[in-house]
Design an enzyme around this catalytic site. Structure first.
Site, mmCIF file in Angstrom:
data_model
loop_
_atom_site.group_PDB
_atom_site.id
_atom_site.type_symbol
_atom_site.label_atom_id
_atom_site.label_comp_id
_atom_site.label_asym_id
_atom_site.label_seq_id
_atom_site.Cartn_x
_atom_site.Cartn_y
_atom_site.Cartn_z
ATOM 1 N N ASP A 66 54.683 -1.639 -2.632
ATOM 2 C CA ASP A 66 56.120 -1.395 -2.773
ATOM 3 C C ASP A 66 56.552 -0.068 -2.146
ATOM 4 O O ASP A 66 57.492 0.572 -2.620
ATOM 5 C CB ASP A 66 56.548 -1.455 -4.253
ATOM 6 C CG ASP A 66 56.011 -2.701 -4.933
ATOM 7 O OD1 ASP A 66 56.169 -3.781 -4.354
ATOM 8 O OD2 ASP A 66 55.412 -2.579 -6.019
ATOM 9 N N LYS A 92 57.024 -1.121 3.134
ATOM 10 C CA LYS A 92 56.355 -1.505 4.392
ATOM 11 C C LYS A 92 57.216 -2.470 5.203
ATOM 12 O O LYS A 92 57.256 -2.400 6.422
ATOM 13 C CB LYS A 92 55.000 -2.173 4.095
ATOM 14 C CG LYS A 92 53.979 -1.245 3.475
ATOM 15 C CD LYS A 92 52.661 -1.948 3.220
ATOM 16 C CE LYS A 92 52.711 -3.003 2.132
ATOM 17 N NZ LYS A 92 53.051 -2.508 0.793
ATOM 18 N N GLY A 118 56.286 -9.051 -1.570
ATOM 19 C CA GLY A 118 57.722 -9.259 -1.433
ATOM 20 C C GLY A 118 58.263 -8.150 -0.555
ATOM 21 O O GLY A 118 58.434 -7.029 -1.007
ATOM 22 N N HIS A 119 58.457 -8.450 0.721
ATOM 23 C CA HIS A 119 58.905 -7.420 1.659
ATOM 24 C C HIS A 119 60.410 -7.539 1.865
ATOM 25 O O HIS A 119 60.898 -8.562 2.326
ATOM 26 C CB HIS A 119 58.135 -7.564 2.979
ATOM 27 C CG HIS A 119 56.668 -7.256 2.826
ATOM 28 N ND1 HIS A 119 55.733 -7.583 3.755
ATOM 29 C CD2 HIS A 119 55.994 -6.638 1.824
ATOM 30 C CE1 HIS A 119 54.541 -7.175 3.324
ATOM 31 N NE2 HIS A 119 54.681 -6.603 2.162
ATOM 32 N N GLN A 146 50.563 -5.412 -0.133
ATOM 33 C CA GLN A 146 49.976 -4.573 -1.182
ATOM 34 C C GLN A 146 49.572 -3.214 -0.567
ATOM 35 O O GLN A 146 50.241 -2.791 0.356
ATOM 36 C CB GLN A 146 48.799 -5.257 -1.882
ATOM 37 C CG GLN A 146 49.200 -6.457 -2.736
ATOM 38 C CD GLN A 146 49.374 -7.735 -1.926
ATOM 39 O OE1 GLN A 146 48.536 -8.064 -1.109
ATOM 40 N NE2 GLN A 146 50.458 -8.438 -2.150
HETATM 41 P P1 IMP Z 1 47.659 -10.278 -7.958
HETATM 42 O O1 IMP Z 1 47.659 -9.796 -6.554
HETATM 43 O O2 IMP Z 1 48.793 -11.195 -8.282
HETATM 44 O O3 IMP Z 1 46.324 -10.851 -8.366
HETATM 45 O O4 IMP Z 1 47.877 -9.007 -8.934
HETATM 46 C C1 IMP Z 1 46.903 -7.974 -9.062
HETATM 47 C C2 IMP Z 1 47.578 -6.610 -9.221
HETATM 48 O O5 IMP Z 1 48.187 -6.239 -7.991
HETATM 49 C C3 IMP Z 1 48.677 -6.586 -10.276
HETATM 50 O O6 IMP Z 1 48.699 -5.326 -10.912
HETATM 51 C C4 IMP Z 1 49.947 -6.757 -9.460
HETATM 52 O O7 IMP Z 1 51.073 -6.204 -10.087
HETATM 53 C C5 IMP Z 1 49.581 -5.988 -8.207
HETATM 54 N N1 IMP Z 1 50.301 -6.453 -7.018
HETATM 55 C C6 IMP Z 1 50.072 -7.594 -6.327
HETATM 56 N N2 IMP Z 1 50.908 -7.671 -5.277
HETATM 57 C C7 IMP Z 1 51.663 -6.564 -5.286
HETATM 58 C C8 IMP Z 1 52.695 -6.063 -4.422
HETATM 59 O O8 IMP Z 1 53.077 -6.658 -3.408
HETATM 60 N N3 IMP Z 1 53.243 -4.871 -4.791
HETATM 61 C C9 IMP Z 1 52.825 -4.167 -5.877
HETATM 62 N N4 IMP Z 1 51.863 -4.597 -6.687
HETATM 63 C C10 IMP Z 1 51.279 -5.787 -6.410
#
Ligand code: IMP
Length: 419
Positions: free
Chosen positions: A13, A16, A40-41, A221
């Site tokens: 977040d 990017k 989510g970009h 991420q």
């Molecule tokens: P997952 O990727 O859904 O398995 O989540 C694993 C961890 O990564 C969790 O703490 C999510 O909140 C975090 N996470 C996954 N995708 C994002 C992102 O795009 N932005 C911020 N945190 C993320």
């Protein structure tokens, strides 16, 4: 003509999407290399706000966009995203790797059910099925885009659904029963539509690099959510770091010229896990409200805190960063004093390195800088903001090449282009 990776330096977040969109103006190809619909970009174009989860953020400049084998694809989300973009007049010239794995309806169900059994130890995932899809990939039972379009999925989908039903019933003991016929029907529906997008992504990218075209690699991420180098187990299931771009796009490391680290002017995190500079006070509230720090995918409020330069130094090391893009600097407007973490007190020692296995025991060491009321005077940054940026550069040894002062494209200062 370089190959540039854009990578998050914190917990995601960082903005990017906006930076990739901005840099895409001079790119020929933009490729997403890992993650899935957990991303989510957000891109703001005039009055329109686009939230992309799979299609690379470079799509708005009419570039060829690609999705590499390192990404996990929910076909339902991808096809809807393409339809939404097209109906908004955006030309989507997309190539999807046949080697990318597919998120099937049982993956989000397993994701949510595993989370429930973890109780207090839950990771707080996005519940989009990311972990279970990568698990299937590594366990060599996953379904790839190739399988969908070649219609070679049926036997494995049947086997996977039987397995998932047993896990749900006997291991996780939740009442959910998956209907294999329904899932096979969905696969069949996706198959024909995806066929038009499948191509040899690594070959396209390698030829582009051979022809000296500009290629941008878009990470989702970020460094501290990396499965190997992040705050394990509170991480995602892929490699967002720059090294992940080579794997997920299918290019050799010798092809990469630059790695641009995107760093928010403060720090946020969604989900569980350590966060040394987290603020549970008025400043944290200010950052969340002013920065609209609520998850793009899940709507969850993000945890907020001061900028942590120990993290950025670590990100610089792990990714081999060549420069920084500093985002959301305007969110600091109106704060009288600003703090920056320049080191940790860890087990009685002061350190500028980062014990990633024990980040929860790190206490931040802060310096304090003057805040500002108004970030920009005309098109010039105020002196306090310049001092804030200079401190970042001094502590990290990286130059801040881009500064984002608001959500729109025009709210960007480019001091030196990556191209
Ligand atoms: P997952 O990727 O859904 O398995 O989540 C694993 C961890 O990564 C969790 O703490 C999510 O909140 C975090 N996470 C996954 N995708 C994002 C992102 O795009 N932005 C911020 N945190 C993320």
């Amino acid at each position: 003509m370089p190959a540039v990776i854009v990578v998050g330096t914190q917990w995601g977040d960082e903005g990017k999407g906006k930076i990739v969109d901005y840099c895409s103006k001079h790119a020929d190809f933009v490729i997403r290399y890992q993650g899935g619909t957990n991303a989510g970009h957000t891109i703001v174009l005039g009055e329109k706000v686009f939230k992309l989860r799979l299609v690379p953020s470079g799509v708005f400049y009419g570039n060829r966009v690609l999705i590499g084998s390192g990404v996990v694809i929910d076909p339902e989300v991808l096809l809807k995203e393409i339809d939404d973009l097209t109906s908004n007049g955006v030309d989507v010239s997309l190539v999807v790797s046949g080697k990318a794995h597919v998120i099937l309806p049982y993956h989000p169900i397993l994701d949510g059910s595993w989370e429930k059994t973890r109780g207090k130890g839950e990771i707080d995932t996005t519940k989009r099925g990311i972990g279970p899809t990568y698990t299937d990939k590594i366990a060599r039972r996953g379904i790839r885009v190739f399988d969908l379009v070649n219609k070679t999925y049926e036997e494995r989908v049947r086997w996977n659904v039987r397995l998932a039903n047993r896990i749900l019933q006997y291991v996780l003991q939740v009442g959910h029963k998956l209907d294999v016929k329904e899932i096979l029907q969905q696969c069949s529906n996706w198959s024909d539509r995806l066929l038009g997008y499948v191509g040899n992504v690594s070959e396209v990218i390698n030829s582009a690099l051979q022809e000296k075209q500009n290629v941008l690699f878009e990470g989702a991420q970020a460094t501290f959510l990396d499965i190997d180098h992040g705050t394990y187990p509170y991480v995602t299931s892929s490699n967002p770091i720059a090294g992940g771009a080579c794997v997920g796009a299918g290019v050799g490391p010798t092809r990469i010229d630059k790695v641009l680290g995107v760093c928010k002017a403060y720090t946020t995190r969604v989900g569980k896990g350590p966060f040394p500079t987290e603020l549970d006070d008025d400043v944290g509230f200010h950052l969340r409200e002013t920065g609209r720090e609520f998850g793009t995918v899940t709507g969850r409020p993000r945890r907020c805190g001061w900028l942590d330069l120990n993290m950025i130094r670590y990100a610089s090391m792990i990714n081999g960063l060549t420069s920084l893009a500093l985002t959301k600097l305007d969110v600091l407007n109106g704060l009288e004093h600003l703090k920056i973490c320049v080191g940790y007190r860890w087990r009685g020692l002061d350190t500028t390195s980062l014990p990633i296995h024990d980040m929860g025991s790190c206490e931040p060491i802060y310096i304090e800088l003057e805040g500002w009321e108004t970030l920009l005077h005309g098109d010039k940054l105020c002196s306090e903001a310049k001092a804030y940026i200079a401190k970042i550069e001094e502590e990290t040894g990286l130059s801040v090449d881009y500064i984002s002062t608001g959500p729109k494209r025009v709210d960007t200062i480019c001091r030196r282009s990556v191209w």
